[in-house]
Structures are given as structure tokens and as C-alpha cells.
Scaffold this active site. Sequence first.
Site, PDB file in Angstrom:
ATOM      1  N   GLY A   1       0.800  -1.221   0.000  1.00  0.00           N
ATOM      2  CA  GLY A   1       0.000   0.000   0.000  1.00  0.00           C
ATOM      3  C   GLY A   1       0.834   1.273   0.000  1.00  0.00           C
ATOM      4  O   GLY A   1       0.363   2.320   0.409  1.00  0.00           O
TER       5      GLY A   1
ATOM      6  N   ARG B   1      -1.738 -13.622  -5.327  1.00  0.00           N
ATOM      7  CA  ARG B   1      -3.206 -13.729  -5.201  1.00  0.00           C
ATOM      8  C   ARG B   1      -3.837 -13.355  -6.539  1.00  0.00           C
ATOM      9  O   ARG B   1      -3.146 -12.903  -7.443  1.00  0.00           O
ATOM     10  CB  ARG B   1      -3.702 -12.747  -4.142  1.00  0.00           C
ATOM     11  CG  ARG B   1      -3.245 -11.328  -4.447  1.00  0.00           C
ATOM     12  CD  ARG B   1      -3.877 -10.285  -3.565  1.00  0.00           C
ATOM     13  NE  ARG B   1      -3.067  -9.082  -3.466  1.00  0.00           N
ATOM     14  CZ  ARG B   1      -3.038  -8.083  -4.325  1.00  0.00           C
ATOM     15  NH1 ARG B   1      -3.767  -8.134  -5.429  1.00  0.00           N
ATOM     16  NH2 ARG B   1      -2.259  -7.037  -4.149  1.00  0.00           N
TER      17      ARG B   1
HETATM   18  P1  ADP Z   1       3.590  -1.569  -2.360  1.00  0.00           P
HETATM   19  O1  ADP Z   1       3.680  -3.039  -2.096  1.00  0.00           O
HETATM   20  O2  ADP Z   1       3.700  -0.732  -1.117  1.00  0.00           O
HETATM   21  O3  ADP Z   1       2.432  -1.200  -3.231  1.00  0.00           O
HETATM   22  P2  ADP Z   1       5.416  -1.457  -4.674  1.00  0.00           P
HETATM   23  O4  ADP Z   1       6.797  -1.983  -4.670  1.00  0.00           O
HETATM   24  O5  ADP Z   1       4.378  -2.227  -5.427  1.00  0.00           O
HETATM   25  O6  ADP Z   1       4.948  -1.198  -3.145  1.00  0.00           O
HETATM   26  O7  ADP Z   1       5.419   0.023  -5.218  1.00  0.00           O
HETATM   27  C1  ADP Z   1       4.237   0.799  -5.249  1.00  0.00           C
HETATM   28  C2  ADP Z   1       4.386   1.960  -6.204  1.00  0.00           C
HETATM   29  O8  ADP Z   1       5.472   2.809  -5.762  1.00  0.00           O
HETATM   30  C3  ADP Z   1       4.738   1.571  -7.642  1.00  0.00           C
HETATM   31  O9  ADP Z   1       3.599   1.262  -8.423  1.00  0.00           O
HETATM   32  C4  ADP Z   1       5.435   2.846  -8.114  1.00  0.00           C
HETATM   33  O10 ADP Z   1       4.457   3.813  -8.476  1.00  0.00           O
HETATM   34  C5  ADP Z   1       6.184   3.324  -6.869  1.00  0.00           C
HETATM   35  N1  ADP Z   1       7.572   2.778  -6.856  1.00  0.00           N
HETATM   36  C6  ADP Z   1       8.019   1.654  -6.230  1.00  0.00           C
HETATM   37  N2  ADP Z   1       9.335   1.450  -6.462  1.00  0.00           N
HETATM   38  C7  ADP Z   1       9.738   2.468  -7.256  1.00  0.00           C
HETATM   39  C8  ADP Z   1      10.999   2.843  -7.878  1.00  0.00           C
HETATM   40  N3  ADP Z   1      12.094   2.118  -7.718  1.00  0.00           N
HETATM   41  N4  ADP Z   1      11.017   3.957  -8.635  1.00  0.00           N
HETATM   42  C9  ADP Z   1       9.899   4.714  -8.813  1.00  0.00           C
HETATM   43  N5  ADP Z   1       8.717   4.426  -8.270  1.00  0.00           N
HETATM   44  C10 ADP Z   1       8.612   3.325  -7.501  1.00  0.00           C
END
Ligand code: ADP
Length: 450
Positions: free
Chosen positions: A164, A292
Site C-alpha cells: 500500500g 493472489r
Molecule cells: P507496495 O507493495 O507498497 O504497493 P510497490 O513496490 O508495489 O509497493 O510500489 C508501489 C508503487 O510505488 C509503484 O507502483 C510505483 O508507483 C512506486 N515505486 C516503487 N518502487 C519504485 C521505484 N524504484 N522507482 C519509482 N517508483 C517506484
Amino acid sequence: MFNKILIANRGEIALRVICAAKDLGIRTVAVYSEADRHSLHVRFADEAVCIGPAKSTRSYLDIPSVISAAEITNVDAIHPGYGFLSENADFAEVCEMSGIKFIGPRPDVTRLMGMKQQARAAMKAAGVPILPGSEGVLSSAEEGLEMAARVGYPVILKAVAGGGGRGMRVVREAAELPGLLAQAQSEAGAAFSVPDVYLEKYVGAPRHIEFQVLADEHGNVEVLGERECSIQRRHQKLIEEAPSPAVSPKLRKRIIESLKKALGDIGYSNAGTVEFLMDEDESLYFIEVNARIQVEHPVTEMITGVDLVKAQIRIASGEKLDTIITEPIQLRGHAIECRINAEHPETFAPCPGRITGLNLPGGAGVRVDTAAYTDGVIPPYYDSMIAKLIVHGRDREEARARMRRALDMFVVEGIYTSIPLHKRIIDHPDFIDARLDTNFMARMLAKAAH
Ligand code: ADP
């Protein structure tokens, strides 16, 4: 095959699983909180059990209550849907110990995927591209500074147990790093009870692109193409489409091959999504695995013709993938999904309440997944998503036109919804031209404010 399954969820996804079970001739048990007594998932399941008060920690998230409901109704398996207990490895373990099949990956695999830096290492080992960054957890600010100097600023600090968007901090220069590291660690500790943080290169204006996976319990893996989910507000997806306009057949093939190997090596089973970011050079980098079924799975179903939830149930019952997917996967046409939320289209304030009038759009190429009905009440306790509008067309433009007319014919009275916001996005020149990145919404909203 199972005789009876329990659905440990509510709303549209509970109904979606009931549909899949009915199509397979399996009996269904709904569970519900006191706030959901009059919900459609309760009405359309063969049996229903009240598992507690409205608050989800005392009902949908309460493992003993869900397991008791499964035991008194004598089910063979539990489908967790998304959210709630779907990625809770402890819950999957309790199911196993109670002799009930959990419809999802094995608990040890879910646990590994939940520790993001471990998932990153597993993907890297199998040749899936990852963003440059730390191998494991950062042990000190000095180590962070050294690593950031090596990969180059900006970098992002991320909670290993994250979800999140919490526990993340973007670091633009060295002086900020020690302070932001402490913030990320304390936020992660408070939210996930694990303060560990890792570091990776920050991508400025990425596209969010994710691949849908199905794997059986005999070591076979299929990848059903990708979805583009770059239309997000505060890391919440609003619109998803498949295929991604930015993925070439060559890139798709390369990623699919590397994912087949990676998920085979990990011993992954059932449905899953592997998320990537695409940078300006159109390279894809792994960020995380969601173990999931996802909200946006219907766009993949529309272009592949594979019923993913039926596939999940059949896989969990021990069937082999080649009996479920009998022909090579082909991506046909283009699909788009809009998430319709019960919220004000400008302020984004949640807007629960009674639906006094409802018209669901239909016609060629239109699908609506919802548990909403006229006179039904949207309770304030849960997620604000009340419907998913999904369209399919021969190509992206046909799908976009269908989405526009379906949004016009989608009428919800009594509460505010995000339908007007979706119309603005669908008509936006950058959306029309598929110039997408995760800052699209911020740009569109900032411009409207001026
Ligand atoms: P969570 O599990 O908290 O959702 P994610 O790893 O899926 O975390 O990342 C969520 C969002 O954060 C991504 O869709 C992107 O928009 C941003 N994000 C995550 N890592 C990066 C990165 N290395 N560079 C730029 N944006 C990032």
C-alpha cells in the site's frame, strides 16, 4: 474436484468466485459481517454464515471465525479473494492444518514473496531484470550512502514487508538519506512490525506493467501476457488495460521466458502477478510479486479467454495446467477496466450510502463485475470500490470508444462515484495517444486546478 468451497471475502470478488464455482458445479459458502447481511454474495451462495461485527478485524480478518465457518459447513477449500486474508501465510497454514485446501500459493512461497528483498534476489537469480540497489536489508546509513553513490540519485527506500505504498521514501541527495532512512524504518516498523528497509534506483516517471501468471502444483508455469496499470492516484490503480501499449512482442517474449524460469525455480503455484516498472528507455524492472488474484484480472480474461478464477480452483484441486489451458495463449484485441469507487469525483472523499437508482451498462464487449443493486447500501467500513467496468474491443480505440459509451450509460443515483472522473481520463489526449506513466493523474488534476 471439490464439492464445496467457502469464500473468505465480500463484495464483487466474493460474487466473482461464486460465479466461477457455479460454473464448475461446486457448492458455495459465503461468510459475512453484520454490515453485509443483505449483500448479494450472501444471497447467491448456497449457504451463508455470519462471522462477526462490521469491523473487518473482527470478521473478514478474524482467522478463527473464518475457520469455524468452514468447519461447520464442511467445505473442502477456501478461496480468499484479494485483500483481507489473501496474502496471509499464517492463514494458509491454519487452513492446511485444519485439512482445508487454501486456494493460492503454498504458505512458504507467499512468505518469501512478501519479503520483497528476498523476492528480488530470487528473481535476479533466475535472470529477471531488477533495479540496481541493495542485495539485502540496509544495516546502516553508511551502507545506504555507499549504495546510493554507486547506483546514483535519486534512490528509493522501501520496506521489505511493504504494501500500500507505506514505508517508502524517495531520496534526492546524500544529505537527506540518514533522516529519511530513519523515517522509513519507523513507518515500516509501525505498519508491518518489521522495520527492515532496502534501497533501489528511483525511476522518475515509470509505467506500471504487470504480468499474469498461472502455475500448477506439478511444476508447470504459464504467463498470460501483461496489463498496464499506470493510471494511479496515490499508488491506487484507477484504470487498467491489456495488453500494454508499450510492450513489444519481443520484450513480452523475453520477460515471459524469464518469468517461467523464475517461478518454476521458486516453486510458485496458483495465480500470481509479477509487477514491473518501465523506465524511459522502455526497459522493464521487477518490483514485486502479488501472490493472489488481483482486482484487474478481468482485462487479462477478456483478451486471453481464460477464466482465471476457475483456473485457480482447478489448480488447487490438483489439475495440471495443460488440462486447463489446452491451446497456446493468444492475446486477442484490447481490454480496459475502470474501477468505479463510491467517492466524490473531485475531492475523492469516500461516499458510502444507499444506492437509490442503478443502471448497469451492457451491449457488445461490456462486462460489469459488481455486488451493487438498487436500494443496496454501501457500508462505510470497507474499500470504496463498488464496481468494475470492463470492455473489450478489436483494438485499443474500439475498446476506448466502448468504455466511453458504457460510462455514459452507467448510472448510479444516491451516492457520488468516480464515473465523471473516468470520463475525463478516457477523453484525455494523453490517454487517447497512450502516453501513460504513473504521474498521469497528478498532472491531469494539477492542470484542472489552475
Ligand atoms: P507496495 O507493495 O507498497 O504497493 P510497490 O513496490 O508495489 O509497493 O510500489 C508501489 C508503487 O510505488 C509503484 O507502483 C510505483 O508507483 C512506486 N515505486 C516503487 N518502487 C519504485 C521505484 N524504484 N522507482 C519509482 N517508483 C517506484
